[in-house]
Design a protein around this motif. Structure first.
Motif, PDB file in Angstrom:
ATOM      1  N   THR A   1       0.835  -1.201   0.000  1.00 34.03           N
ATOM      2  CA  THR A   1       0.000   0.000   0.000  1.00 34.03           C
ATOM      3  C   THR A   1       0.870   1.251   0.000  1.00 34.03           C
ATOM      4  O   THR A   1       0.617   2.201  -0.748  1.00 34.03           O
ATOM      5  N   LEU A   2       1.893   1.261   0.844  1.00 35.57           N
ATOM      6  CA  LEU A   2       2.782   2.421   0.894  1.00 35.57           C
ATOM      7  C   LEU A   2       3.512   2.610  -0.430  1.00 35.57           C
ATOM      8  O   LEU A   2       3.673   3.740  -0.898  1.00 35.57           O
ATOM      9  N   LEU A   3       3.965   1.516  -1.038  1.00 31.38           N
ATOM     10  CA  LEU A   3       4.649   1.631  -2.327  1.00 31.38           C
ATOM     11  C   LEU A   3       3.704   2.174  -3.392  1.00 31.38           C
ATOM     12  O   LEU A   3       4.069   3.055  -4.178  1.00 31.38           O
ATOM     13  N   ARG A   4       2.483   1.665  -3.415  1.00 30.13           N
ATOM     14  CA  ARG A   4       1.502   2.139  -4.399  1.00 30.13           C
ATOM     15  C   ARG A   4       1.224   3.628  -4.225  1.00 30.13           C
ATOM     16  O   ARG A   4       1.054   4.359  -5.194  1.00 30.13           O
TER      17      ARG A   4
ATOM     18  N   ALA B   1     -13.208   9.861  -4.439  1.00 32.06           N
ATOM     19  CA  ALA B   1     -12.112   9.708  -3.476  1.00 32.06           C
ATOM     20  C   ALA B   1     -12.085   8.311  -2.882  1.00 32.06           C
ATOM     21  O   ALA B   1     -11.010   7.709  -2.706  1.00 32.06           O
ATOM     22  N   GLU B   2     -13.241   7.765  -2.579  1.00 28.35           N
ATOM     23  CA  GLU B   2     -13.282   6.424  -1.991  1.00 28.35           C
ATOM     24  C   GLU B   2     -12.858   5.360  -2.999  1.00 28.35           C
ATOM     25  O   GLU B   2     -12.167   4.392  -2.644  1.00 28.35           O
ATOM     26  N   ARG B   3     -13.218   5.532  -4.252  1.00 31.24           N
ATOM     27  CA  ARG B   3     -12.767   4.588  -5.289  1.00 31.24           C
ATOM     28  C   ARG B   3     -11.253   4.637  -5.437  1.00 31.24           C
ATOM     29  O   ARG B   3     -10.589   3.597  -5.592  1.00 31.24           O
ATOM     30  N   ALA B   4     -10.688   5.833  -5.377  1.00 28.98           N
ATOM     31  CA  ALA B   4      -9.235   5.974  -5.491  1.00 28.98           C
ATOM     32  C   ALA B   4      -8.537   5.352  -4.289  1.00 28.98           C
ATOM     33  O   ALA B   4      -7.486   4.705  -4.420  1.00 28.98           O
ATOM     34  N   SER B   5      -9.107   5.549  -3.102  1.00 31.85           N
ATOM     35  CA  SER B   5      -8.533   4.978  -1.892  1.00 31.85           C
ATOM     36  C   SER B   5      -8.518   3.452  -1.972  1.00 31.85           C
ATOM     37  O   SER B   5      -7.525   2.798  -1.632  1.00 31.85           O
ATOM     38  N   GLU B   6      -9.613   2.882  -2.443  1.00 33.83           N
ATOM     39  CA  GLU B   6      -9.675   1.417  -2.596  1.00 33.83           C
ATOM     40  C   GLU B   6      -8.700   0.931  -3.661  1.00 33.83           C
ATOM     41  O   GLU B   6      -8.146  -0.167  -3.542  1.00 33.83           O
TER      42      GLU B   6
ATOM     43  N   GLY C   1      -5.550   0.353  -2.068  1.00 33.20           N
ATOM     44  CA  GLY C   1      -5.630  -0.479  -0.860  1.00 33.20           C
ATOM     45  C   GLY C   1      -5.264   0.275   0.394  1.00 33.20           C
ATOM     46  O   GLY C   1      -4.735  -0.311   1.337  1.00 33.20           O
ATOM     47  N   GLY C   2      -5.565   1.572   0.433  1.00 35.20           N
ATOM     48  CA  GLY C   2      -5.166   2.408   1.572  1.00 35.20           C
ATOM     49  C   GLY C   2      -6.281   2.586   2.589  1.00 35.20           C
ATOM     50  O   GLY C   2      -7.295   3.216   2.286  1.00 35.20           O
TER      51      GLY C   2
ATOM     52  N   GLU D   1      -3.516  12.167  -7.159  1.00 33.98           N
ATOM     53  CA  GLU D   1      -2.779  11.054  -6.557  1.00 33.98           C
ATOM     54  C   GLU D   1      -3.399  10.718  -5.210  1.00 33.98           C
ATOM     55  O   GLU D   1      -4.211  11.477  -4.661  1.00 33.98           O
ATOM     56  N   VAL D   2      -2.985   9.559  -4.684  1.00 30.42           N
ATOM     57  CA  VAL D   2      -3.464   9.110  -3.377  1.00 30.42           C
ATOM     58  C   VAL D   2      -2.269   9.009  -2.439  1.00 30.42           C
ATOM     59  O   VAL D   2      -1.333   8.242  -2.700  1.00 30.42           O
TER      60      VAL D   2
END
Length: 267
Positions: free
Chosen positions: A43-46, A187-192, A195-196, A215-216
């Motif tokens: 998740t952090l790398l993404r 925003a929620e679609r981007a967060s998913e 995987g954040g 970006e996220v």
């Protein structure tokens, strides 16, 4: 820790830039040991790789500015001409707008490549390559949406200082804005997509009213924006609520936890 064994019930992934690789190794070790991790190594790398961020937005069909990334200088020039100027160069991993440069034409791009690529041979870019994102005319504004467990909890607008175009730099003006359904869903679609479970999603509405995810961010600041905005620390409170639930039963919290903010009551 200090020579004593610890058995955490939950671990939060919160490392970036120079510490990212070390932190990813540790977080993956926790995960392999069966300890739940909020914002895993991947998740952090993404979240911190601009390239992966863009690829994930595209794979999830999330509105995102067109981008070009490459190492061949001629390929960059051709792709940039096709994409159309102005463009925005972003280092592959950076924060707070550091190293971000607007590129208005091919001469700007050639100068930037020469400046940022002193070891290149004029043909091939060394190391990470160049990442260029289509510039969105959003009148020097963007919106940061804080998400917890893939749920948006608060949004605020950032406006660049007078005479500047980057809205996410120190000195920007910030004000809470309505978390509309359109903004929330995107925003929620981007967060998913990344995987954040904790994210700060940056998006903008262009002069034609179209929304784009820039970006996220998977290591967002939860408390400082509330201080600057002069509002209660909504995002921090919601994050704490989720962490408590997740420390008791991670999978149940993932499935059942919802924000307590009024805008999302009943969701």
């Amino acid at each position: 820790m200090n020579g004593k064994q610890v058995t955490p019930s939950l671990v939060i992934g919160w490392v970036y830039e120079d510490d990212l690789l070390l932190g990813m190794n540790q977080l993956e070790t926790f995960r392999l040991a069966g300890i739940p991790v909020v914002n895993t190594a991947m998740t952090l790398l993404r979240g911190q790789s601009k390239y992966l961020n863009s690829a994930l937005m595209a794979a999830s069909d999330v509105q995102h500015p067109d981008v070009v990334w490459g190492q061949q200088v001629e390929t960059l020039n051709t792709a940039a001409d096709t994409l159309g100027y102005p463009l925005v160069y972003k280092p592959m991993m950076s924060s707070l707008g550091r190293g971000v440069v607007r590129v208005d034409n091919r001469d700007d791009l050639s100068g930037l490549v020469a400046e940022r690529n002193p070891e290149g041979d004029g043909y091939r870019v060394k190391n990470e390559g160049f990442y260029l994102q289509k510039h969105i005319d959003a009148e020097a504004r963007d919106i940061r949406v804080m998400c917890v467990n893939y749920r948006a909890v608060i949004s605020y607008q950032r406006t660049a200082p007078a005479g500047q175009w980057r809205s996410n730099t120190p000195g920007c003006e910030r004000v809470v804005v309505e978390l509309t359904d359109e903004i929330r869903v995107l925003a929620e679609r981007a967060s998913e997509a990344v995987g954040g479970l904790f994210t700060g999603v940056d998006l903008a509405k262009d002069v034609h009213g179209r929304l784009y995810i820039y970006e996220v961010n998977t290591c967002p600041t939860f408390f400082e924006p509330s201080q600057a905005l002069g509002v209660p620390p909504v995002a921090l409170t919601e994050a704490g609520s989720f962490l408590y639930a997740a420390s008791q039963d991670f999978e149940r919290a993932r499935q059942q936890w919802r924000p307590t903010v009024h805008a999302h009551a009943g969701r």
